[in-house]
Structures are given as C-alpha cells and as structure tokens.
Write a protein that holds these residues in place. Structure first.
Motif, PDB file in Angstrom:
ATOM      1  N   PHE A  55     -10.027  -0.676 -41.913  1.00 56.71           N
ATOM      2  CA  PHE A  55      -9.620   0.731 -41.860  1.00 56.71           C
ATOM      3  C   PHE A  55      -9.850   1.305 -40.459  1.00 56.71           C
ATOM      4  O   PHE A  55      -8.995   2.021 -39.912  1.00 56.71           O
ATOM      5  CB  PHE A  55     -10.408   1.520 -42.905  1.00 56.71           C
ATOM      6  CG  PHE A  55     -10.217   3.009 -42.840  1.00 56.71           C
ATOM      7  CD1 PHE A  55      -9.161   3.623 -43.498  1.00 56.71           C
ATOM      8  CD2 PHE A  55     -11.104   3.808 -42.125  1.00 56.71           C
ATOM      9  CE1 PHE A  55      -8.984   5.003 -43.444  1.00 56.71           C
ATOM     10  CE2 PHE A  55     -10.942   5.184 -42.063  1.00 56.71           C
ATOM     11  CZ  PHE A  55      -9.874   5.784 -42.721  1.00 56.71           C
ATOM     12  N   LEU A  56     -11.001   1.000 -39.870  1.00 55.52           N
ATOM     13  CA  LEU A  56     -11.311   1.511 -38.536  1.00 55.52           C
ATOM     14  C   LEU A  56     -10.338   0.970 -37.497  1.00 55.52           C
ATOM     15  O   LEU A  56      -9.877   1.699 -36.612  1.00 55.52           O
ATOM     16  CB  LEU A  56     -12.750   1.141 -38.162  1.00 55.52           C
ATOM     17  CG  LEU A  56     -13.862   1.783 -39.003  1.00 55.52           C
ATOM     18  CD1 LEU A  56     -15.219   1.181 -38.644  1.00 55.52           C
ATOM     19  CD2 LEU A  56     -13.887   3.297 -38.823  1.00 55.52           C
ATOM     20  N   VAL A  57     -10.025  -0.317 -37.595  1.00 53.64           N
ATOM     21  CA  VAL A  57      -9.080  -0.924 -36.653  1.00 53.64           C
ATOM     22  C   VAL A  57      -7.702  -0.290 -36.796  1.00 53.64           C
ATOM     23  O   VAL A  57      -7.047   0.063 -35.800  1.00 53.64           O
ATOM     24  CB  VAL A  57      -9.012  -2.449 -36.874  1.00 53.64           C
ATOM     25  CG1 VAL A  57      -7.838  -3.060 -36.104  1.00 53.64           C
ATOM     26  CG2 VAL A  57     -10.312  -3.109 -36.439  1.00 53.64           C
ATOM     27  N   LYS A  58      -7.241  -0.124 -38.029  1.00 52.70           N
ATOM     28  CA  LYS A  58      -5.910   0.443 -38.261  1.00 52.70           C
ATOM     29  C   LYS A  58      -5.799   1.851 -37.682  1.00 52.70           C
ATOM     30  O   LYS A  58      -4.726   2.271 -37.235  1.00 52.70           O
ATOM     31  CB  LYS A  58      -5.601   0.487 -39.762  1.00 52.70           C
ATOM     32  CG  LYS A  58      -5.520  -0.856 -40.453  1.00 52.70           C
ATOM     33  CD  LYS A  58      -4.286  -1.655 -40.056  1.00 52.70           C
ATOM     34  CE  LYS A  58      -3.095  -1.331 -40.907  1.00 52.70           C
ATOM     35  NZ  LYS A  58      -1.963  -2.281 -40.649  1.00 52.70           N
ATOM     36  N   ASN A  59      -6.906   2.576 -37.699  1.00 52.31           N
ATOM     37  CA  ASN A  59      -6.884   3.964 -37.247  1.00 52.31           C
ATOM     38  C   ASN A  59      -7.442   4.155 -35.838  1.00 52.31           C
ATOM     39  O   ASN A  59      -7.665   5.293 -35.409  1.00 52.31           O
ATOM     40  CB  ASN A  59      -7.662   4.833 -38.236  1.00 52.31           C
ATOM     41  CG  ASN A  59      -6.907   5.045 -39.532  1.00 52.31           C
ATOM     42  OD1 ASN A  59      -6.078   5.943 -39.647  1.00 52.31           O
ATOM     43  ND2 ASN A  59      -7.171   4.199 -40.523  1.00 52.31           N
ATOM     44  N   GLY A  60      -7.679   3.047 -35.125  1.00 48.62           N
ATOM     45  CA  GLY A  60      -8.149   3.140 -33.748  1.00 48.62           C
ATOM     46  C   GLY A  60      -9.542   3.730 -33.615  1.00 48.62           C
ATOM     47  O   GLY A  60      -9.854   4.373 -32.597  1.00 48.62           O
TER      48      GLY A  60
ATOM     49  N   CYS B 220     -17.133  -4.683 -48.747  1.00 49.44           N
ATOM     50  CA  CYS B 220     -16.938  -3.293 -48.334  1.00 49.44           C
ATOM     51  C   CYS B 220     -16.895  -3.139 -46.815  1.00 49.44           C
ATOM     52  O   CYS B 220     -16.096  -2.354 -46.285  1.00 49.44           O
ATOM     53  CB  CYS B 220     -18.018  -2.401 -48.937  1.00 49.44           C
ATOM     54  SG  CYS B 220     -19.713  -2.898 -48.556  1.00 49.44           S
ATOM     55  N   THR B 221     -17.731  -3.880 -46.095  1.00 48.84           N
ATOM     56  CA  THR B 221     -17.766  -3.737 -44.645  1.00 48.84           C
ATOM     57  C   THR B 221     -16.495  -4.302 -44.012  1.00 48.84           C
ATOM     58  O   THR B 221     -15.975  -3.754 -43.035  1.00 48.84           O
ATOM     59  CB  THR B 221     -19.015  -4.423 -44.071  1.00 48.84           C
ATOM     60  OG1 THR B 221     -20.179  -3.927 -44.761  1.00 48.84           O
ATOM     61  CG2 THR B 221     -19.158  -4.146 -42.590  1.00 48.84           C
ATOM     62  N   HIS B 222     -15.981  -5.378 -44.577  1.00 47.23           N
ATOM     63  CA  HIS B 222     -14.721  -5.948 -44.087  1.00 47.23           C
ATOM     64  C   HIS B 222     -13.586  -4.941 -44.270  1.00 47.23           C
ATOM     65  O   HIS B 222     -12.773  -4.727 -43.361  1.00 47.23           O
ATOM     66  CB  HIS B 222     -14.413  -7.237 -44.858  1.00 47.23           C
ATOM     67  CG  HIS B 222     -13.475  -8.154 -44.144  1.00 47.23           C
ATOM     68  ND1 HIS B 222     -13.792  -9.452 -43.809  1.00 47.23           N
ATOM     69  CD2 HIS B 222     -12.210  -7.967 -43.688  1.00 47.23           C
ATOM     70  CE1 HIS B 222     -12.771 -10.020 -43.193  1.00 47.23           C
ATOM     71  NE2 HIS B 222     -11.796  -9.138 -43.108  1.00 47.23           N
ATOM     72  N   VAL B 223     -13.540  -4.313 -45.436  1.00 51.98           N
ATOM     73  CA  VAL B 223     -12.499  -3.317 -45.712  1.00 51.98           C
ATOM     74  C   VAL B 223     -12.644  -2.129 -44.764  1.00 51.98           C
ATOM     75  O   VAL B 223     -11.655  -1.627 -44.213  1.00 51.98           O
ATOM     76  CB  VAL B 223     -12.574  -2.849 -47.181  1.00 51.98           C
ATOM     77  CG1 VAL B 223     -11.613  -1.684 -47.431  1.00 51.98           C
ATOM     78  CG2 VAL B 223     -12.255  -4.010 -48.125  1.00 51.98           C
ATOM     79  N   LEU B 224     -13.879  -1.679 -44.557  1.00 59.95           N
ATOM     80  CA  LEU B 224     -14.110  -0.543 -43.669  1.00 59.95           C
ATOM     81  C   LEU B 224     -13.687  -0.866 -42.237  1.00 59.95           C
ATOM     82  O   LEU B 224     -13.033  -0.045 -41.574  1.00 59.95           O
ATOM     83  CB  LEU B 224     -15.588  -0.144 -43.709  1.00 59.95           C
ATOM     84  CG  LEU B 224     -16.027   0.928 -42.710  1.00 59.95           C
ATOM     85  CD1 LEU B 224     -15.231   2.214 -42.895  1.00 59.95           C
ATOM     86  CD2 LEU B 224     -17.527   1.190 -42.835  1.00 59.95           C
TER      87      LEU B 224
ATOM     88  N   ILE C 176      -9.108   6.900 -46.997  1.00 59.65           N
ATOM     89  CA  ILE C 176      -7.722   7.354 -47.065  1.00 59.65           C
ATOM     90  C   ILE C 176      -7.103   7.302 -45.671  1.00 59.65           C
ATOM     91  O   ILE C 176      -7.580   7.950 -44.739  1.00 59.65           O
ATOM     92  CB  ILE C 176      -7.631   8.774 -47.650  1.00 59.65           C
ATOM     93  CG1 ILE C 176      -8.292   8.802 -49.028  1.00 59.65           C
ATOM     94  CG2 ILE C 176      -6.176   9.220 -47.741  1.00 59.65           C
ATOM     95  CD1 ILE C 176      -8.500  10.175 -49.582  1.00 59.65           C
ATOM     96  N   ASP C 177      -6.070   6.506 -45.555  1.00 59.71           N
ATOM     97  CA  ASP C 177      -5.339   6.352 -44.301  1.00 59.71           C
ATOM     98  C   ASP C 177      -4.101   7.243 -44.374  1.00 59.71           C
ATOM     99  O   ASP C 177      -3.119   6.906 -45.039  1.00 59.71           O
ATOM    100  CB  ASP C 177      -4.951   4.880 -44.122  1.00 59.71           C
ATOM    101  CG  ASP C 177      -4.342   4.594 -42.759  1.00 59.71           C
ATOM    102  OD1 ASP C 177      -3.660   5.490 -42.215  1.00 59.71           O
ATOM    103  OD2 ASP C 177      -4.526   3.479 -42.250  1.00 59.71           O
ATOM    104  N   PHE C 178      -4.166   8.385 -43.700  1.00 59.92           N
ATOM    105  CA  PHE C 178      -3.082   9.361 -43.787  1.00 59.92           C
ATOM    106  C   PHE C 178      -1.803   8.842 -43.136  1.00 59.92           C
ATOM    107  O   PHE C 178      -0.708   8.994 -43.678  1.00 59.92           O
ATOM    108  CB  PHE C 178      -3.511  10.673 -43.122  1.00 59.92           C
ATOM    109  CG  PHE C 178      -2.458  11.738 -43.149  1.00 59.92           C
ATOM    110  CD1 PHE C 178      -2.215  12.460 -44.314  1.00 59.92           C
ATOM    111  CD2 PHE C 178      -1.700  12.020 -42.025  1.00 59.92           C
ATOM    112  CE1 PHE C 178      -1.233  13.443 -44.349  1.00 59.92           C
ATOM    113  CE2 PHE C 178      -0.719  13.002 -42.051  1.00 59.92           C
ATOM    114  CZ  PHE C 178      -0.488  13.713 -43.220  1.00 59.92           C
ATOM    115  N   ASP C 179      -1.932   8.217 -41.964  1.00 61.18           N
ATOM    116  CA  ASP C 179      -0.740   7.771 -41.236  1.00 61.18           C
ATOM    117  C   ASP C 179       0.025   6.697 -41.994  1.00 61.18           C
ATOM    118  O   ASP C 179       1.260   6.684 -42.004  1.00 61.18           O
ATOM    119  CB  ASP C 179      -1.130   7.248 -39.854  1.00 61.18           C
ATOM    120  CG  ASP C 179      -1.612   8.359 -38.934  1.00 61.18           C
ATOM    121  OD1 ASP C 179      -1.270   9.532 -39.195  1.00 61.18           O
ATOM    122  OD2 ASP C 179      -2.339   8.063 -37.968  1.00 61.18           O
TER     123      ASP C 179
END
Length: 296
Positions: A63-68, A56-60, A40-43
């Motif tokens: 997500f990590l990149v988007k949230n720094g 799944c790892t690509h998606v994760l 869940i990306d709150f921002d």
C-alpha cells in the motif's frame, strides 16, 4: 533469535472468566475502524481488508509503495505500522477516502487478505511468547503469575482463548473476520488465500494488479521487505518435531525449534479450537458465500 523449549507436565485448568475488551465497543463494531481498519487506496479505488499475523506488514508495504509513501514511512519510524497508526489513519486524505468508500462502495474493489485460521493461531501463540505483549492478561486468565520464560501448556492456551472475546481482543490473536468483510455493494470482491500453495503473496498481488489493469509491482526491488523478513520473521527451515499434547509446555527460551506443523495439526484436531475459529474457518473455506467473485 528467540527459540522455544518444550517439556511436559500437568497443570490445573484455568478458571473461565471474561477478560477486558481491547477497544470500546463502538469502535470495535465500526466496519471501517475496529481492530484492523482497512487500508483505502483512493487513487486506485481499493479497500484492503487485512488482519494482524496474516502478512499484514507485506500488505501495508505494498500500500505504501503504491501511494508513494514508503520513504515517508521509513523516515517516520522503521516499523511501518507506526506510520499507519499515527499518520495515515489521521490524515485528511485517508479520512476522505474512507468517507468516499462508505458512500460509494460500487467504485471500489474490495480485497481481503486472509490466512488459514488454525495456522495463524499457532503463529500468534509464538508471537505472544516472543514479544511478551500479553503477560498481564494471561496471568489473569490462568489464575497464576505468567511469564514467557515459564510458559503455558497448550491446554492453558486453549482455556485463555475461550475466555477472550475474539471480536475485541489483541489483534494478533483476534478473529480475522472484520465487519467490513460482510458488506456488499463493492464493484468487486477479491479474496486472497495466503496459505494456498503455488504462489507467494507477491505473485498473488501481481495477479490482482493485472486483473485491475494496474502497474504490476516488482516486489524483488522493495528492500524494506527484506528488512522485515530479517528482523521480524522467524526461520522455520528447521522447525521442531516434538509431539504435541494438551500438556505440552510452550515457553520463550533457548532450546528446540517452534513446531509449527505439529502444533497446527494438533490444534486442527481439537473440536474446541475449531468451534472457537468457526467463523474464520467458514470465511476462509467459503469466500463465495460472502460475495467474493475472485479467489487468488
């Protein structure tokens, strides 16, 4: 790199029995928990529904990149799923975002990543043999000592799959359909077909980012994805061409390449496999019936 050798022999059918659940039922039945808890990306107000063995790892990593968080994840453990399980899932930020998504789904875009169910099962079987994570349970299911070196027949694998509860077994070969996929009330629901030709997953994500008016991720600059490909993906450029039957033995040994296409085609021809995967196939083929209004 692990390879697969094939031979043919007759084996006795496994005795049907129910195998132990992977998670407590209360956890498995929680739409925001379960086998594959959504990210869940709150921002950016996104709920990302994913499954093991389905990019799944690509998606994760996205997500990590988007949230720094990619640098922190690398610092914690080279394998990013360790950071997801041990840090993200327990963080106050993530738990707060989950509560907000549950209370205010209309503010969120729900994005579902899904792989062709039959192709995924072929990949899951290869992973089972390469990673040797399931030897004990397979020994119980097959009624004999199982090892990845001696392997199992396609018939035995089908028998094993018929004995497990696909809603509560190892996530790598469990059903891809999560309870959260049935939920409505989100601002919008977007479905990503990972096996559809024409675009790779990065391009599909970029289409979604543009649609949601977000900054578009340049996946070519994420070197972590190269590391994942080199260390965890098997090259299928020269896949095996052996004909597959119910009595073909699949094993983790040096030898012939994994016949992804042949095995997938064979499994797709088996009525019992289509019955086992019926719910997954229905979602993959008919996302509109689940409220998805955009398919990428």
């Amino acid at each position: 790199m692990a390879k697969i050798v094939f031979e043919t022999k007759k084996v006795a059918a496994a005795v049907p029995q129910r195998l132990p659940a992977w998670l407590p039922e209360a956890v498995a039945n929680d739409p925001y928990n379960g086998l594959n808890p959504p990210l869940i990306d709150f921002d950016r107000k996104m709920v990302l529904s994913w499954s093991a063995k389905s990019a799944c790892t690509h998606v994760l990593i996205w997500f990590l990149v988007k949230n720094g968080l990619l640098h922190a994840a690398n610092y914690y453990n080279p394998w990013p799923h360790e950071f997801r399980q041990d840090v993200i899932a327990k963080s106050k930020v993530f738990l707060g975002a989950r509560n907000d998504a549950i209370a205010n789904p209309q503010k969120y875009s729900f994005i579902r990543f899904m792989r062709d169910p039959v192709a995924r099962l072929s990949s899951a079987l290869r992973h089972m043999l390469r990673a040797r994570y399931n030897e004990g349970e397979l020994s119980i299911a097959l009624g004999r000592k199982f090892s990845v070196e001696t392997g199992l027949t396609v018939r035995e694998f089908i028998s094993y799959m018929q004995q497990v509860n696909l809603k509560n077994t190892n996530p790598h070969h469990a059903s891809q359909v999560n309870k959260v996929d049935y939920m409505n009330g989100y601002g919008r629901k977007i479905f990503v077909k990972l096996d559809e030709p024409g675009r790779g997953i990065g391009e599909k994500i970029n289409v979604i980012e543009a649609e949601l008016k977000q900054l578009v991720t340049d996946f070519s600059k994420i070197t972590k994805l190269d590391w994942v490909k080199q260390t965890h993906y098997q090259d299928d450029s020269s896949e095996g061409t052996q004909e597959i039957t119910l009595d073909t033995v699949l094993a983790h040994q040096d030898g012939l390449r994994w016949p992804s296409t042949k095995l997938t085609e064979f499994m797709r021809s088996r009525p019992e496999m289509l019955e086992l995967l019926a719910e997954d196939i229905h979602l993959y083929q008919n996302p509109d019936e689940f409220g998805f209004t955009m398919v990428v």
